[in-house]
Design a protein around this motif. Structure first.
Motif, PDB file in Angstrom:
ATOM      1  N   ALA A 301       0.831  -1.211   0.000  1.00 27.31           N
ATOM      2  CA  ALA A 301       0.000   0.000   0.000  1.00 27.31           C
ATOM      3  C   ALA A 301       0.862   1.256   0.000  1.00 27.31           C
ATOM      4  O   ALA A 301       0.527   2.256  -0.653  1.00 27.31           O
ATOM      5  N   TYR A 302       1.977   1.208   0.705  1.00 24.55           N
ATOM      6  CA  TYR A 302       2.889   2.357   0.756  1.00 24.55           C
ATOM      7  C   TYR A 302       3.474   2.656  -0.625  1.00 24.55           C
ATOM      8  O   TYR A 302       3.642   3.827  -0.993  1.00 24.55           O
ATOM      9  N   ASN A 303       3.756   1.624  -1.406  1.00 23.54           N
ATOM     10  CA  ASN A 303       4.263   1.834  -2.759  1.00 23.54           C
ATOM     11  C   ASN A 303       3.245   2.558  -3.627  1.00 23.54           C
ATOM     12  O   ASN A 303       3.598   3.407  -4.457  1.00 23.54           O
ATOM     13  N   ILE A 304       1.963   2.223  -3.450  1.00 27.87           N
ATOM     14  CA  ILE A 304       0.902   2.938  -4.171  1.00 27.87           C
ATOM     15  C   ILE A 304       0.877   4.396  -3.742  1.00 27.87           C
ATOM     16  O   ILE A 304       0.773   5.315  -4.562  1.00 27.87           O
ATOM     17  N   GLY A 305       0.975   4.618  -2.436  1.00 32.65           N
ATOM     18  CA  GLY A 305       0.928   5.980  -1.910  1.00 32.65           C
ATOM     19  C   GLY A 305       2.064   6.847  -2.381  1.00 32.65           C
ATOM     20  O   GLY A 305       1.888   8.050  -2.598  1.00 32.65           O
ATOM     21  N   LYS A 306       3.255   6.270  -2.531  1.00 32.77           N
ATOM     22  CA  LYS A 306       4.407   7.053  -2.990  1.00 32.77           C
ATOM     23  C   LYS A 306       4.157   7.630  -4.372  1.00 32.77           C
ATOM     24  O   LYS A 306       4.488   8.791  -4.648  1.00 32.77           O
ATOM     25  N   ASP A 307       3.580   6.832  -5.262  1.00 33.32           N
ATOM     26  CA  ASP A 307       3.276   7.333  -6.611  1.00 33.32           C
ATOM     27  C   ASP A 307       2.229   8.436  -6.558  1.00 33.32           C
ATOM     28  O   ASP A 307       2.330   9.446  -7.263  1.00 33.32           O
ATOM     29  N   HIS A 308       1.231   8.236  -5.719  1.00 33.44           N
ATOM     30  CA  HIS A 308       0.141   9.210  -5.629  1.00 33.44           C
ATOM     31  C   HIS A 308       0.629  10.533  -5.055  1.00 33.44           C
ATOM     32  O   HIS A 308       0.314  11.607  -5.565  1.00 33.44           O
ATOM     33  N   ALA A 363       3.498  13.378   4.776  1.00 30.08           N
ATOM     34  CA  ALA A 363       3.283  12.696   6.050  1.00 30.08           C
ATOM     35  C   ALA A 363       2.030  11.830   6.015  1.00 30.08           C
ATOM     36  O   ALA A 363       1.935  10.835   6.746  1.00 30.08           O
ATOM     37  N   ALA A 364       1.068  12.208   5.167  1.00 27.15           N
ATOM     38  CA  ALA A 364      -0.203  11.480   5.131  1.00 27.15           C
ATOM     39  C   ALA A 364      -0.036  10.052   4.639  1.00 27.15           C
ATOM     40  O   ALA A 364      -0.797   9.164   5.049  1.00 27.15           O
ATOM     41  N   VAL A 365       0.950   9.806   3.780  1.00 26.09           N
ATOM     42  CA  VAL A 365       1.102   8.463   3.214  1.00 26.09           C
ATOM     43  C   VAL A 365       1.461   7.430   4.280  1.00 26.09           C
ATOM     44  O   VAL A 365       0.733   6.443   4.464  1.00 26.09           O
TER      45      VAL A 365
END
Length: 405
Positions: A301-308, A363-365
């Motif tokens: 999930a963190y990998n998805i968040g990094k792109d976003h 920070a939100a990710v």
């Protein structure tokens, strides 16, 4: 699922107590939204719509070094005590106007009225009436949301309407009454957060995780904004509209607090989108592969968040740059030093606003991912409280924006 009766009774008692307290103290506070007597601020005061009846005269006039078209228009007033009266309005004679804009019979414009000492009614051109194209664009947005997101799109539209009502009906009146803009903005943001997220995404564990995450990140963003507004000597008067507020008699507003309140509300608008996306990613991954443990679920999930977050931060910076573009052009024409530019209040405020919002997004990710992962994996350990939290993922498809202002 079996419901624990003592827990249910305790929740019911707390809910009743909260409802009574809100009726006694909350309702009078929120309904006290009366505005002070109107003042002539130049925004809407003595300004009415008028319909063009005839173009009496037109030609070309030179103002400074700019040659432009002028028009003398016969118009009929559509509002105020002078509704139905016909007056003459000049367009393009007194100041430089945007090129390529002329008016025709049937068009509507805004005019500012004045009564001369001899009793003559005069009207000056203020701006064009843009209600129809804006309503058309609203219709396009509504149709697109309903086609793409269906019922969730309808709920997001309701959330959008609610957001505007809170801003217009609560935040603006209470700040004008002299309340602390930061306090009012935080209360308004919390109301927007809770109502719009639950209205859009429903009562489920995924939404609970998003609400908790936004609360944490919003507090972090607010503290960061407060600290850097103080150390960077930001006063809130970098916006010319803030200077107008200072000149209105009988109105006392903390401009630095207003700046911070605007940062908080602006941050909420982008944070809720990124955080609900992270929550959706976590719960979808968990549903697709329940065997994923805490470390693996968090990592994916963190990998998805990094792109976003990378694309969202860039979007945020470009949005603020677009707003400041005319000022940047003026500075470039004057051969200004860009290193010095950041020290001017209007630029510094936008830079701090952008950076604070960007730090909040970054920070939100990790924060939202961790909260969502913990609730997705361990919500069943909440015991008697679990039945009251709803389903895990809400059982609906996709992701759509919640409509916060």
């Amino acid at each position: 699922m079996k419901i624990n009766l003592p827990v249910f009774i305790l929740i019911a008692i707390l809910a009743c107590a909260a409802a009574i307290a809100f009726i006694i103290w909350g309702v009078p506070y929120f309904l006290d939204t009366s505005l002070p007597p109107a003042t002539n601020t130049g925004f809407g005061s003595e300004t009415v719509a008028a319909q063009v009846l005839q173009v009496v005269d037109s030609g070309t006039v030179t103002l400074g070094t700019t040659a432009q078209t002028y028009q003398d228009l016969s118009v009929e007033l559509l509002g105020s005590q002078f509704k139905g009266s016909q007056v003459m309005v000049s367009y393009g004679k007194d100041q430089v106007e945007p090129a390529g804009i002329t008016f025709h019979p049937g068009d509507q414009i805004l005019v500012t009225l004045a009564i001369q000492q001899d009793g003559t009614l005069t009207a000056n051109y203020t701006d064009a009436v843009r209600t129809r194209p804006i309503l058309l664009l609203v219709g396009v947005l509504v149709a697109a949301l309903l086609v793409v997101a269906r019922w969730k799109g309808l709920r997001s539209l309701l959330a959008l309407v609610f957001s505007f009502l809170v801003v217009i009906g609560y935040i603006i009146p209470h700040i004008i009454h002299g309340e602390d803009p930061v306090k009012v903005s935080i209360i308004g943001s919390l109301i927007l957060l809770v109502v719009t997220l639950y209205l859009t995404y429903g009562w489920n564990v995924k939404t609970h995780s998003a609400v908790l995450s936004v609360l944490v990140v919003l507090m972090l963003t607010g503290v960061l904004a407060g600290v850097f507004a103080r150390v960077a000597y930001l006063t809130g008067n970098g916006d010319e509209n803030a200077l107008y507020l200072m000149q209105i008699p009988g109105i006392t507003i903390d401009l630095r607090g207003l700046l911070l309140g605007g940062m908080i509300i602006g941050a909420l608008g982008v944070l809720d989108d990124l955080i609900i996306t992270q929550a959706s990613a976590v719960f979808e991954l968990h549903e697709a592969n329940p065997s994923l443990g805490l470390g693996q679920l968090y990592k994916r999930a963190y990998n998805i968040g990094k792109d976003h977050v990378a694309s969202t931060v860039n979007t945020l910076v470009m949005a603020y740059t677009g707003v400041a573009l005319p000022m940047l052009l003026l500075f470039a024409l004057e051969r200004g030093d860009y290193a010095q530019l950041v020290n001017y209040a209007p630029v510094a405020e936008e830079i701090v606003r952008t950076l604070v919002g960007s730090v909040g997004l970054v920070a939100a990710v990790p924060i939202s991912t961790l909260v969502a992962v913990l609730l997705a994996l361990y919500s069943d350990r909440l015991g008697a409280l679990r039945p009251y939290l709803g389903a895990e993922n809400g059982g609906e498809e996709g992701h759509s924006h919640s409509g916060v202002a």
